[in-house]
Design a protein around this motif. Structure first.
Motif, PDB file in Angstrom:
ATOM      1  N   ARG A 240       0.700  -0.608   0.068  1.00 42.55           N
ATOM      2  CA  ARG A 240      -0.604  -0.199   0.189  1.00 42.55           C
ATOM      3  C   ARG A 240       0.921   1.104   0.212  1.00 42.55           C
ATOM      4  O   ARG A 240       0.680   2.090  -0.690  1.00 42.55           O
ATOM      5  N   ARG A 244       3.874   1.806  -6.598  1.00 40.52           N
ATOM      6  CA  ARG A 244       3.036   2.514  -7.511  1.00 40.52           C
ATOM      7  C   ARG A 244       3.485   2.926  -8.983  1.00 40.52           C
ATOM      8  O   ARG A 244       4.260   2.094  -9.113  1.00 40.52           O
ATOM      9  N   ARG A 283      -3.964  -3.520  -8.080  1.00 41.67           N
ATOM     10  CA  ARG A 283      -2.855  -2.939  -7.276  1.00 41.67           C
ATOM     11  C   ARG A 283      -1.236  -2.910  -8.149  1.00 41.67           C
ATOM     12  O   ARG A 283      -1.291  -2.125  -9.129  1.00 41.67           O
ATOM     13  N   ALA A 287       0.082  -0.780 -11.180  1.00 40.78           N
ATOM     14  CA  ALA A 287       1.773  -0.704 -11.106  1.00 40.78           C
ATOM     15  C   ALA A 287       2.121  -0.700 -12.010  1.00 40.78           C
ATOM     16  O   ALA A 287       3.363   0.063 -12.710  1.00 40.78           O
TER      17      ALA A 287
END
Length: 417
Positions: A240, A244, A283, A287
């Motif tokens: 988290r 990214r 996620r 990314a």
């Protein structure tokens, strides 16, 4: 003389009996076969539990490092070889979505340059295989760990690989096999197997010098399961915080996808790539800057996995013998053959079976690389061959010193005692 005729017609009752007996027999045989498959499938798990004798959670606190490695080897060589390997591949793939890791990979071109990517992939597979298949203090396991430490060391000393990077990499090779088996295999890993994975990989992290104090929630753990729980909690938070979309993630991701889809025909590749993005999850996919997959492809992906789970669990007999991934060292040269490869057949022997067996025929069919050609070192590998081409043959003294250290320090008993 009176002719006595004998009727050859079949009575309606007998006809009905014959008519319905065939499907009945088919059903009985199918049910019996399914029952046999299920019985034999779970027999291997029961035998493994009986062999190692860890019947409940409290007993896991005494699991030895030797037992943990042997259990992990059974998972990867016999019980779940395909998905265990795939889960490790996916776990390492996830690490490329961490900018500090992807930037180093992009800078070194070890994975991003097609000239080097195939060897890096196979070398990673070999190192993991050596310390997973062979006992913790065997020469092969120690040399593999020493080689891995040597290849990482200059980047660790230079501050290009952080402890967090190493710890996150360790976390994914623990978490992803457990998750993959739970979601996609015909049965999930039991507590003993999950504990073995945690115990085994914790020992690998120790051998690499990874630090846990002040990073994970705890400094000590009662067993491998407790370590799995702790590192999973940390890993989820780290994702988290650190995962990214940045441009440096793109090149290693695309290079790895190219390797995974190497044998897929070009006209199918867009669909195969979309299937992969389904399995990545939101996620990781974000990314790597891949577009969101469509709902149809998502349904196809998960339906295929569910169907595979049913077919293997109910219709496939279990593997009778473990897969063999490596040869024994040659008594004269000490070189080792590698029998399993993804794209480039590094260290695969040049013989009739490797060139014309199932793998060789598949390579020919898809216009891939056939084992035995000289650039791929068909004479087998020495441990100093593992790594970038520029470092092949280097680091022998450093490896010897690290092997001596690991032989002294690496435990064979319970690492949590």
């Amino acid at each position: 003389m009176q002719n006595i005729s004998t009727s050859t017609s079949t009575s309606p009752l007998l006809t009905a009996s014959v008519q319905y007996s065939t499907p009945t027999v088919v059903v009985i045989v199918l049910v019996a076969y399914i029952a046999l498959c299920r019985s034999l499938r779970f027999r291997f798990e029961r035998k493994l539990q009986e062999k190692f004798n860890y019947p409940d959670r409290s007993s896991l606190a005494r699991m030895t490092n030797d037992d943990a490695q042997a259990i992990v080897n059974s998972i990867q060589s016999q019980e779940f070889p395909f998905l265990y390997k795939l889960s490790l591949q996916f776990g390492l793939f996830k690490t490329y979505s961490i900018p500090t890791i992807s930037k180093l990979l992009s800078a070194t071109t070890a994975l991003t340059d097609p000239k080097f990517a195939g060897k890096r992939y196979e070398d990673t597979t070999i190192l993991f295989g050596q310390f997973s298949i062979y006992p913790p203090k065997s020469d092969r396991a120690l040399k593999a760990l020493a080689r891995m430490n040597y290849l990482h060391n200059r980047y660790v000393v230079g501050g290009q690989i952080s402890n967090a990077d190493l710890l996150y990499t360790l976390s994914v090779v623990i978490i992803e096999p457990i998750r993959f088996m739970s979601q996609f295999e015909w049965r999930p890993l039991n507590e003993m197997e999950q504990c073995a994975i945690g115990t085994f990989w914790k020992s690998i992290g120790d051998a690499m010098g990874i630090k846990y104090t002040g990073v994970l929630a705890n400094d000590t753990w009662v067993d491998g399961l407790a370590f799995v729980e702790d590192i999973t909690t940390w890993s989820r938070q780290y994702e988290r915080d650190a995962m990214r979309p940045v441009i440096s993630n793109v090149k290693p991701a695309r290079a790895t996808v190219d390797l995974l889809l190497y044998h897929v025909p070009s006209f199918v590749r867009p669909y195969a790539l979309e299937l992969l993005t389904v399995l990545m999850g939101d996620r990781v996919r974000d990314a790597f800057m891949y577009p969101e997959p469509g709902i149809v492809m998502s349904m196809i992906a998960y339906t295929a996995l569910i169907v595979r789970r049913f077919i293997i669990g109910y219709l496939f007999l279990p593997r009778a013998y473990p897969l063999v991934f490596f040869s024994e060292p040659d008594p004269k040269t000490d070189r080792i053959y590698h029998y399993d490869y993804q794209v480039e057949p590094w260290y695969v022997p040049n013989n009739v079976w490797s060139r014309w067996g199932p793998s060789g025929l598949l390579s020919r069919f898809v216009d891939g690389i056939v084992p035995g050609d000289k650039p791929w070192k068909p004479e087998g590998f020495l441990f100093e061959d593992i790594g970038p081409v520029a470092r092949m043959g280097a680091g022998i003294k450093e490896m010897e010193a690290d092997v001596d250290r690991l032989r002294r320090e690496r435990p064979t008993g319970c690492p949590f005692a």
